[in-house]
Structure formats: C-alpha cells, structure tokens
Design a protein around this motif. Structure first.
Motif, PDB file in Angstrom:
ATOM      1  N   LEU A   1       0.836  -1.197   0.000  1.00  0.00           N
ATOM      2  CA  LEU A   1       0.000   0.000   0.000  1.00  0.00           C
ATOM      3  C   LEU A   1       0.874   1.253   0.000  1.00  0.00           C
ATOM      4  CD1 LEU A   1      -2.823   1.224   0.144  1.00  0.00           C
ATOM      5  CD2 LEU A   1      -2.695   1.040   2.645  1.00  0.00           C
ATOM      6  N   PHE A   2       1.904   1.266   0.832  1.00  0.00           N
ATOM      7  CA  PHE A   2       2.800   2.424   0.901  1.00  0.00           C
ATOM      8  C   PHE A   2       3.536   2.621  -0.421  1.00  0.00           C
ATOM      9  CE2 PHE A   2       7.057   4.136   1.728  1.00  0.00           C
ATOM     10  CZ  PHE A   2       6.725   5.361   2.300  1.00  0.00           C
ATOM     11  N   VAL A   3       4.096   1.541  -0.957  1.00  0.00           N
ATOM     12  CA  VAL A   3       4.857   1.633  -2.205  1.00  0.00           C
ATOM     13  C   VAL A   3       3.955   2.065  -3.358  1.00  0.00           C
ATOM     14  CG1 VAL A   3       6.141   0.294  -3.918  1.00  0.00           C
ATOM     15  CG2 VAL A   3       6.617  -0.014  -1.487  1.00  0.00           C
ATOM     16  N   THR A   4       2.745   1.513  -3.409  1.00  0.00           N
ATOM     17  CA  THR A   4       1.829   1.854  -4.495  1.00  0.00           C
ATOM     18  C   THR A   4       1.418   3.313  -4.440  1.00  0.00           C
ATOM     19  OG1 THR A   4       0.965  -0.413  -4.499  1.00  0.00           O
ATOM     20  CG2 THR A   4      -0.353   1.260  -5.593  1.00  0.00           C
ATOM     21  N   VAL A   5       1.137   3.824  -3.236  1.00  0.00           N
ATOM     22  CA  VAL A   5       0.756   5.233  -3.097  1.00  0.00           C
ATOM     23  C   VAL A   5       1.873   6.140  -3.586  1.00  0.00           C
ATOM     24  CG1 VAL A   5       0.285   7.054  -1.415  1.00  0.00           C
ATOM     25  CG2 VAL A   5      -0.903   4.873  -1.238  1.00  0.00           C
ATOM     26  N   VAL A   6       3.096   5.852  -3.160  1.00  0.00           N
ATOM     27  CA  VAL A   6       4.228   6.693  -3.559  1.00  0.00           C
ATOM     28  C   VAL A   6       4.486   6.582  -5.056  1.00  0.00           C
ATOM     29  CG1 VAL A   6       6.708   7.058  -3.288  1.00  0.00           C
ATOM     30  CG2 VAL A   6       5.284   6.578  -1.278  1.00  0.00           C
ATOM     31  N   ARG A   7       4.545   5.360  -5.567  1.00  0.00           N
ATOM     32  CA  ARG A   7       4.853   5.164  -6.984  1.00  0.00           C
ATOM     33  C   ARG A   7       3.765   5.739  -7.875  1.00  0.00           C
ATOM     34  NH1 ARG A   7       5.851  -0.883  -8.550  1.00  0.00           N
ATOM     35  NH2 ARG A   7       3.624  -0.953  -8.035  1.00  0.00           N
ATOM     36  N   LEU A   8       2.508   5.511  -7.515  1.00  0.00           N
ATOM     37  CA  LEU A   8       1.402   6.034  -8.318  1.00  0.00           C
ATOM     38  C   LEU A   8       1.386   7.558  -8.297  1.00  0.00           C
ATOM     39  CD1 LEU A   8      -1.201   5.412  -9.942  1.00  0.00           C
ATOM     40  CD2 LEU A   8      -2.429   5.410  -7.758  1.00  0.00           C
ATOM     41  N   GLY A   9       1.626   8.144  -7.116  1.00  0.00           N
ATOM     42  CA  GLY A   9       1.626   9.590  -7.011  1.00  0.00           C
ATOM     43  C   GLY A   9       2.731  10.228  -7.832  1.00  0.00           C
ATOM     44  N   VAL A  10       3.936   9.675  -7.741  1.00  0.00           N
ATOM     45  CA  VAL A  10       5.063  10.246  -8.487  1.00  0.00           C
ATOM     46  C   VAL A  10       4.863  10.084  -9.982  1.00  0.00           C
ATOM     47  CG1 VAL A  10       7.528   9.992  -8.944  1.00  0.00           C
ATOM     48  CG2 VAL A  10       6.679   9.929  -6.587  1.00  0.00           C
ATOM     49  N   ARG A  11       4.469   8.890 -10.410  1.00  0.00           N
ATOM     50  CA  ARG A  11       4.302   8.627 -11.841  1.00  0.00           C
ATOM     51  C   ARG A  11       3.186   9.470 -12.440  1.00  0.00           C
ATOM     52  NH1 ARG A  11       3.411   2.513 -12.973  1.00  0.00           N
ATOM     53  NH2 ARG A  11       1.473   3.022 -11.862  1.00  0.00           N
ATOM     54  N   THR A  12       2.057   9.563 -11.738  1.00  0.00           N
ATOM     55  CA  THR A  12       0.925  10.327 -12.256  1.00  0.00           C
ATOM     56  C   THR A  12       1.252  11.807 -12.354  1.00  0.00           C
ATOM     57  OG1 THR A  12      -0.636   8.740 -11.323  1.00  0.00           O
ATOM     58  CG2 THR A  12      -1.497  10.910 -11.888  1.00  0.00           C
ATOM     59  N   ARG A  13       1.895  12.348 -11.336  1.00  0.00           N
ATOM     60  CA  ARG A  13       2.208  13.776 -11.357  1.00  0.00           C
ATOM     61  C   ARG A  13       3.290  14.123 -12.366  1.00  0.00           C
ATOM     62  NH1 ARG A  13      -0.303  12.185  -7.454  1.00  0.00           N
ATOM     63  NH2 ARG A  13      -1.635  13.481  -6.126  1.00  0.00           N
ATOM     64  N   THR A  14       4.213  13.219 -12.581  1.00  0.00           N
ATOM     65  CA  THR A  14       5.217  13.446 -13.623  1.00  0.00           C
ATOM     66  C   THR A  14       4.574  13.465 -15.002  1.00  0.00           C
ATOM     67  OG1 THR A  14       6.916  12.371 -12.281  1.00  0.00           O
ATOM     68  CG2 THR A  14       7.347  12.570 -14.633  1.00  0.00           C
ATOM     69  N   ARG A  15       3.671  12.535 -15.230  1.00  0.00           N
ATOM     70  CA  ARG A  15       2.976  12.472 -16.522  1.00  0.00           C
ATOM     71  C   ARG A  15       2.102  13.704 -16.738  1.00  0.00           C
ATOM     72  NH1 ARG A  15       0.257   7.484 -16.070  1.00  0.00           N
ATOM     73  NH2 ARG A  15       2.117   6.438 -16.840  1.00  0.00           N
ATOM     74  N   ARG A  16       1.407  14.137 -15.680  1.00  0.00           N
ATOM     75  CA  ARG A  16       0.557  15.323 -15.807  1.00  0.00           C
ATOM     76  C   ARG A  16       1.391  16.578 -16.062  1.00  0.00           C
ATOM     77  NH1 ARG A  16      -3.213  14.139 -10.575  1.00  0.00           N
ATOM     78  NH2 ARG A  16      -4.636  12.632 -11.510  1.00  0.00           N
ATOM     79  N   ARG A  17       2.522  16.679 -15.403  1.00  0.00           N
ATOM     80  CA  ARG A  17       3.373  17.865 -15.580  1.00  0.00           C
ATOM     81  C   ARG A  17       3.837  17.982 -17.027  1.00  0.00           C
ATOM     82  NH1 ARG A  17       7.144  16.438 -12.450  1.00  0.00           N
ATOM     83  NH2 ARG A  17       6.001  16.989 -10.552  1.00  0.00           N
ATOM     84  N   ALA A  18       4.265  16.856 -17.580  1.00  0.00           N
ATOM     85  CA  ALA A  18       4.727  16.869 -18.968  1.00  0.00           C
ATOM     86  C   ALA A  18       3.585  17.204 -19.917  1.00  0.00           C
ATOM     87  CB  ALA A  18       5.343  15.522 -19.317  1.00  0.00           C
TER      88      ALA A  18
END
Length: 311
Positions: free
Chosen positions: A102-119
């Motif tokens: 749960l912890f890893v998924t929250v962090v990984r999903l948050g970072v990946r999603t926000r990086t994609r949105r920023r681009a």
C-alpha cells in the motif's frame, strides 16, 4: 479470536461487501453519500487488516504482569502448536506485505501520475489555441484536434482541455455543462479519491479484493461532477453534452467527460425522487463501518496503555 474476527472483517470489506455495493442501483441516485460509504469501507478495510496483524503479533508474544513481552515469537511454538503458530506467522507476514504494498503503491502512483501530468500540462500550454476562440479563462486550453477531447488535468496548476472537435459539436449551454463538469472534478480533487482506491485495489491480493469496486467509484465520481453541471445548467443540456462527448478520450492521469458509462449517467439525470432517506442510511452505515473497527483497535490499546502507566 480477535485476530480471526479482524481477519474475517478484512476479507469481507475488500471482497463481498464491495461486490454487493457495486451491484446496487441506489448509489447512483445518492452519489455523495455512496462515496462516503465507499471511503469508509476502504479505510475500515485498512484498519481491520492492520488490526489483524497487531492481534496476531500480540499472540506471538506472551506478556508479563507489566505488559512487557516475556518470550520471543519462536519460543511460542510449543505453547501454540506448530500449525497455529505457522498460521499466525503467515497471516502476520501477509498483513505486513499489504502495508508495504500500500505504501509503495501510493508513492509510486503519485510520483508517476504527477510526472505524466506535468509533462502533458507543458505540452498543451505550448499548443493552446484558446485565444482563437476569444477565451479568457486561465484554466481552459483548446487543442487544434478534430478528434473529440474533453478532459481535465488536476493539480496545483489545473487545466480543462477541449478540442476543436468537441467545440464543433456543442452549443453554448452544453459547453458550459462540460466545463463545469470538469471543474467539479478539479475542485473536489476527485483524482485523489481515485488514486486512493487504485492503491488500495493494488495492495490486497487478487483472491480477496473486489474487481468491481474501482469501476463503481469511478462511476460515482462522474455522477458527482454531472450533478454539479446540472446545478449550473439544466439536466437536458448535460445529457446532450454527455451524448455528444461519449466518445471523448483522455490521456493517463486525466479525467474525461465521456466514456463507457455515458448511457448510465444520462439515464440517471431524469431521476427526481427524494434520496434523503437513502443518503441518511448510507451516512449512518458509513459511520458504523468506520467507527466499529477503530474502537475495537483503540479501546484495547488505550486500556493496556493506562494499565502500564498506572504501574
């Protein structure tokens, strides 16, 4: 017995209960109350899972009069029996694994999603054609694309993205409905709600989690945004806008106004019966589902803490 009860409750909260709620029709007509109920179920499932681990950890250590453990987990094999001890260890390990995932998924999903949105945000800002339509809204971007596109990019610098193809299909009132729908997503931060459910869905093993829960929550999120659009325009305008944008798409990390749930969402717009009783029942049920596991965990630990402090 405590560990067993919490284990059963955890399985029920991530499997049969979400499956039953996902098949029900009433959540579409009381989406806000249903969303609160879904969030309570999700949080209670996490609390129950960790409560199972805590209860098992307590069984693997024999406490002395002062509450301090007097044995090691390995020393409890003879007292509990090999089969029971092994079962405790397996369930404890599974609980810890769920917490870690749960912890890893929250962090990984948050970072990946926000990086994609920023681009993606940088890209649409560069190719924006809103000035060609006399646009003066800071959050609206228009793309010179014939394909229907209508979606929002959540975040600190949120965007509502429309394409020329969508603008050609909608009249002024329908366009207002689409924009208000997307802004409702942005104001309520529905993206964070979905991220939490995606992380929870990924954390639990496939053989216990409900596959339909995530789809039901996505539908409720869209229904809440539709209701906000209705408040600004009219149900008929929102319905026509949804039909016109039914084939609209969106990139990963964005939230589109169209999609496969369009027909269901259009049908619910004509519902006018009072849902106050349904909503009240859902709120009470959500409170019970959330409070009972919390108190079941908190009261024993507070009692034990008080006992330790008084010695």
């Amino acid at each position: 017995m405590t560990a067993l009860l919490f284990g059963i409750l955890t399985v029920a909260l991530v499997g049969p209960i979400p499956q039953t709620l996902a098949r029900a029709a009433w959540p579409l007509y009381a989406p806000r109350a249903a969303m609160v109920l879904w969030q309570s179920i999700a949080l209670a499932a996490v609390l129950s899972a960790f409560s199972t681990g805590l209860a098992i950890a307590a069984n693997l250590l024999a406490p002395g009069p002062d509450g301090a453990p007097t044995t090691t987990p390995l020393a409890e094999i003879n007292r509990l029996g090999v089969v029971t001890w092994t079962g405790y260890v397996v369930v404890l390990a599974l609980t810890l694994l769920i917490g870690a995932r749960l912890f890893v998924t929250v962090v990984r999903l948050g970072v990946r999603t926000r990086t994609r949105r920023r681009a993606h945000r940088c890209m649409i800002d560069l190719v924006d054609r809103a000035d060609m339509h006399g646009g003066s809204h800071r959050d609206i971007r228009v793309l010179d694309v014939a394909a229907p596109l209508a979606y929002c990019l959540p975040g600190l610098r949120s965007r509502v993205v429309l394409s020329e193809g969508v603008l050609a299909r909608l009249d002024a009132e329908q366009l207002t409905a689409v924009i208000e729908h997307e802004r409702a997503h942005l104001r309520a931060r529905h993206d964070l709600v979905l991220e939490a459910f995606i992380a929870l869905h990924a954390a639990f093993p496939r053989f216990v989690r409900s596959e339909s829960a995530l789809g039901a929550v996505r539908l409720l999120v869209e229904a809440l945004a539709d209701d906000q659009a209705v408040r600004v325009t009219r149900p008929s305008a929102v319905g026509r806008a949804l039909v016109a944008c039914a084939d609209a798409t969106a990139p990963h990390g964005a939230m589109a106004v169209g999609g496969p749930s369009t027909l269901t969402r259009v049908q619910r717009l004509g519902y006018r019966d009072s849902t106050r009783r349904i909503s009240l029942t859902a709120y009470l049920l959500a409170a019970a589902i959330l409070v009972v596991p919390t108190l079941a965990v908190a009261i024993p630990w507070l009692t034990e803490l008080q006992r330790l402090l008084t010695h």
